[in-house]
Structures are given as C-alpha cells and as structure tokens.
Scaffold this active site. Sequence first.
Site, mmCIF file in Angstrom:
data_model
loop_
_atom_site.group_PDB
_atom_site.id
_atom_site.type_symbol
_atom_site.label_atom_id
_atom_site.label_comp_id
_atom_site.label_asym_id
_atom_site.label_seq_id
_atom_site.Cartn_x
_atom_site.Cartn_y
_atom_site.Cartn_z
ATOM 1 N N HIS A 35 -26.776 20.944 -0.148
ATOM 2 C CA HIS A 35 -26.830 21.430 -1.520
ATOM 3 C C HIS A 35 -25.848 22.580 -1.724
ATOM 4 O O HIS A 35 -25.717 23.445 -0.852
ATOM 5 C CB HIS A 35 -28.255 21.910 -1.834
ATOM 6 C CG HIS A 35 -28.464 22.298 -3.247
ATOM 7 N ND1 HIS A 35 -28.497 21.373 -4.272
ATOM 8 C CD2 HIS A 35 -28.646 23.506 -3.827
ATOM 9 C CE1 HIS A 35 -28.694 21.998 -5.417
ATOM 10 N NE2 HIS A 35 -28.790 23.309 -5.170
ATOM 11 N N LYS A 83 -0.442 5.449 -6.028
ATOM 12 C CA LYS A 83 -1.566 5.432 -6.973
ATOM 13 C C LYS A 83 -2.458 6.643 -6.794
ATOM 14 O O LYS A 83 -2.819 7.327 -7.757
ATOM 15 C CB LYS A 83 -2.352 4.132 -6.773
ATOM 16 C CG LYS A 83 -3.625 3.964 -7.581
ATOM 17 C CD LYS A 83 -4.862 4.491 -6.864
ATOM 18 C CE LYS A 83 -5.097 3.886 -5.504
ATOM 19 N NZ LYS A 83 -5.567 2.525 -5.551
ATOM 20 N N GLU A 142 -25.624 14.551 -1.919
ATOM 21 C CA GLU A 142 -27.063 14.743 -1.726
ATOM 22 C C GLU A 142 -27.880 13.933 -2.719
ATOM 23 O O GLU A 142 -29.062 13.647 -2.485
ATOM 24 C CB GLU A 142 -27.430 16.225 -1.841
ATOM 25 C CG GLU A 142 -27.374 16.771 -3.266
ATOM 26 C CD GLU A 142 -27.970 18.166 -3.387
ATOM 27 O OE1 GLU A 142 -29.028 18.412 -2.781
ATOM 28 O OE2 GLU A 142 -27.352 18.998 -4.087
ATOM 29 N N CYS A 197 0.820 -1.214 0.000
ATOM 30 C CA CYS A 197 0.000 0.000 0.000
ATOM 31 C C CYS A 197 0.850 1.259 0.000
ATOM 32 O O CYS A 197 0.664 2.154 -0.820
ATOM 33 C CB CYS A 197 -0.943 -0.012 1.205
ATOM 34 S SG CYS A 197 -1.885 1.520 1.390
ATOM 35 N N TYR A 215 -9.079 -3.564 -10.864
ATOM 36 C CA TYR A 215 -9.025 -2.163 -10.437
ATOM 37 C C TYR A 215 -7.610 -1.620 -10.564
ATOM 38 O O TYR A 215 -7.409 -0.439 -10.879
ATOM 39 C CB TYR A 215 -9.569 -1.989 -9.013
ATOM 40 C CG TYR A 215 -8.736 -2.588 -7.911
ATOM 41 C CD1 TYR A 215 -7.752 -1.847 -7.291
ATOM 42 C CD2 TYR A 215 -8.940 -3.893 -7.472
ATOM 43 C CE1 TYR A 215 -6.970 -2.374 -6.268
ATOM 44 C CE2 TYR A 215 -8.188 -4.439 -6.457
ATOM 45 C CZ TYR A 215 -7.199 -3.689 -5.857
ATOM 46 O OH TYR A 215 -6.436 -4.218 -4.854
ATOM 47 N N CYS A 255 -1.673 1.889 -2.801
ATOM 48 C CA CYS A 255 -2.627 2.961 -2.528
ATOM 49 C C CYS A 255 -2.013 4.362 -2.561
ATOM 50 O O CYS A 255 -2.580 5.275 -3.179
ATOM 51 C CB CYS A 255 -3.274 2.768 -1.159
ATOM 52 S SG CYS A 255 -3.708 1.069 -0.745
ATOM 53 N N GLU A 296 -7.058 1.675 -12.784
ATOM 54 C CA GLU A 296 -6.508 2.846 -12.096
ATOM 55 C C GLU A 296 -5.220 3.317 -12.769
ATOM 56 O O GLU A 296 -5.024 4.514 -13.013
ATOM 57 C CB GLU A 296 -6.255 2.515 -10.627
ATOM 58 C CG GLU A 296 -7.528 2.391 -9.814
ATOM 59 C CD GLU A 296 -7.282 1.945 -8.384
ATOM 60 O OE1 GLU A 296 -8.152 2.200 -7.535
ATOM 61 O OE2 GLU A 296 -6.228 1.314 -8.113
#
Length: 512
Positions: A487, A80, A492, A72, A212, A77, A216
């Site tokens: 908002h 990346k 939302e 990672c 993934y 992670c 990615e």
Amino acid sequence: MIPRRLLAGLGGCRHASSSTSASAHYDLVVIGGGSGGLACSKEAASFGKKVAVLDYVQPSSQGSTWGLGGTCVNVGCIPKKLMHQAALAGTLIKKSSKLGWNVPDDVSHDWSTLCGNVNNYIRSLNWGYRVQLKDKAIDYINAYGTFSDAHTVRAVDKRQNERRITADHFVVAVGGRPQYPDIDGTELGITSDDIFTLQSPPGKTLVVGASYVALECAGFLTGLGYDTSVMVRSICLRGFDQSISSLVAAHMEHEGTRFLRNSSPTKLQRHGENEILVTWQAVADNSSVVEHTEVFNTVLFATGRTASTKSLGLESIGVQADTHTGKLIGSAECPEQTSVPHISAIGDVLQGCPELTPVAIRSGKLLARRLFAGSSEQMNYDLVPTTVFTPLEYGCVGLSEEDAIQRHGESDIEVFHANYRPLEYAITDIDHSSCYTKLVCVKENKQHRIVGFHFVGPNAGEVTQGFAVSMSAGITYEQLSSCVGIHPTCAEEIVKLHITKRSGEDASVSGC
C-alpha cells in the site's frame, strides 16, 4: 530483378556480410532477422553449430525501411512504447499544476525531436544486433531467400548478386506485414510501418481499425496533441475480454479520441495539399447505411497483418500454409515443425502462435535446443501474458470472461472484480472511471482456480508480469487473497478482490 512486391517482410540491415561465400552449407539457416530468428540463431551457435541469418526488408508502400531486429524493434513494440511514454508524459505535464508545478498554458510538443530520438535509439539497437551476430560467428546475409529445393535457398541481395545456400535445418521467422483494405486510394494511406518515421507531424489523423495496433497508435497520437479518430467496423480489441475492451475505448474517448463506430472506409482521394478526402459508410441504429465524407491529413490503416511467406517458394517444396493468412501450419506433436520435417517456423509466421515478441524469442531458443542439444522441452503457448499500451493500459493473462464461460460453462465460473482509483490520479484529476480489475476463476475442489487475469490501469504491464508467474504455477483465488498487498499501489487492488459479479454487489471504489 526481383519485383518489390516479392521482397516481403524480412527485417534487415543494408549491407551483406563479407564472410559469406557464393555457395555455402550450414547446420542451420534462419530466414528472418526479427527477435525470434535472432534468438534461435544465437542459441544454435552457442552449441557450436554453423549458422546463417538471411534478412531483407521490402520498403513499405511509402518507402519506409529499417534495420536488423524485425517488427518489434523497428516498427512495433519499441517505438510504440516510447511514443506511448511521450504521450503519458505530456498528459502528466498538463495535469501537474495541482502537484505544485508552474506549467505554462502553451505547452507544446515537437514531433521531429521525438521521432529523431526514437529512431536514433532504434539504430543503436540495430547495430548491437549485428555486433552480437558477429561475436557469435553467425553469418549475416542481407539478401532475400527463396527455396529452390527442400535443402537449398537462393539468396539475392540488393545489387542482384546471387548465392546458393544449403543447410541441414531451416527456420522460417519472417513475421508479417500490415494489410490494406480493398478500396480505392489505399496508396494515400500509411501503416504502422510508416508512422514512427514520418518526416512531418501527422496532423488530423484517421486510424482505420480497432486492433491493439490501431488503439495504441490512436492513443499516443491523441496524447501528443493531434486530432485523432478511430474507425471501428465491429468491435474493439477482438480476441480480448470485451467488457475490458469497452473500458479501454471509453477512457480513450474521455481523453479526446473520437470513435466512428459501425463504419468502414470506401474510398480515399487526394484533396488539396497534404489532405485526404475519406469516404465511408456507417450503419445507423435503424440498420440503414449512411455515407459520410471528411478531410484528414493522415490515414493510418491498422486492419490486420499477413504473414510474409507467399514468395518464399515454400509451397513448391511441400510446406503447408493457411491459404488466407499465409501462416505456416505446424504438427500436433511439435507446433513449430512444418509439414517438411527439417523446416520449422517460429513467431508471427506460425499458425496459432500469439503474435508477441517474448513468445517468438522463447520458442526460438527452445527449438534450437531441441535441434542441436538433445532437449525435448516444448514451448507452452498457454497463459501467455500481454499488455495493450493504450493511454490507460490493459494487461491480461489467460482466458477472457467470454471464453471461460464457453469452455467451462457459466455455472462453474466465478468472477471477482472491482473498480479502483490509483492514488497517483487523485490530485491530478486524471480520469479513473475505467480503472478496473477482475479475476476469472473456475470452481474446483471448493476452491477457485484462476484462469483469467485482467487489469486496466497505469503500469499494467509491470503489474501483469508478476501475476502471470503465479498463474503459471496454478494459483487459486484463495491463495492470492491470502497475500498482503503493498500500500498504496494499484497491484494491491488484485489481492483485495472480494466482490463477485454473481453477487450483484456494487464493485465501485471503496476504502480499506
């Protein structure tokens, strides 16, 4: 001397701790210095236990190596996400003229500057982990460990110095490494172990795979300005919701990534200076197989990962592993406990465990508490949130629509969904056609319990994290829709969901 191929995948630094002796006994020895192993070791040390961490990195086939912290931190992670952010910044810069910025036409990117800054940051993390271990009086041993018996590990460092280490408990946290397809010329390709430290820009790149990791990497390479193609054998993002996966791929295609579908490589050959001739087969619509060739500068294999367990000596002491993946098999009562009671496994090396850093960290801490603090709390591997950091991010928690229907039956499933347009995309004309969210619900007691959350859009990880908490508490659609949205935000859109797939109504962008 230990053959290189045996020194499999234990993230590490370059120097052994001088505090360790030629022979020592510990309450706990953790094999592997990734996120899970470090978390477990530090938690055990907090209970006053004598702890050691063994850690060693086998160079990749291209010679890449790294420091303490595991996949990672070093090749996963962290780099990346930083390169993903760099690509997003580039896209926004190019689109920002409509926001009033005077942007020159010849905006360019410097690969070496990005890689240098990313890797300087990673080295600071490597150093920080070593300081943390020292502060907690944990012995850091930069050596490769193999079991000689159930309570003894033989540790050999890079100078071939050997020591014998015994312990009451062992935790295997060695993670995994990328696997290569079984074709000629794979030595010409790289993997995610290498992409973040390339000395030269990758140029025209072929990414083989549709996981993934593949999407990615292809996404940020395209965003940084490189001609990038993705070779897909079957489907994108296997294991994820497939209707969402198609949206992710569609956005990537819109942004310039080429997809070579129903295709598999058969051979790589050197072709001039800094070029690779790739031969592949593609299945046409009429099911005929067509052979293609094309020249690329870089070929990145992202075709899956294998647990780094086969040379640890685990089989000789009775630890059961999956013969295909190399992952260790836990017990029904305690998933982290292997077939040898005092040997546990955490993280990517554990069969059935999501390959996610926060999962490894939490399971490592809980394991240490059970071993040394009288806790009985087990890791909950259900409803684990995750995000795919493609150019248009995809966050999810729980079941895909396909899995929910298979588990509960189509008649008991209700799906609320909608397309939407992020306000931040409105003026800049960033493509929003794939922005979408849906809730997969099970009908229960005249309500709808949410069992799957899916969100495609900017900042998906940030949005998904909060809804993951509510799902862990068993939230229903009725409770969620009673909340007032903030908002104007993308999040939302989730509390505004009211159209069901079953109704057949148009789920396109609408106003308030």
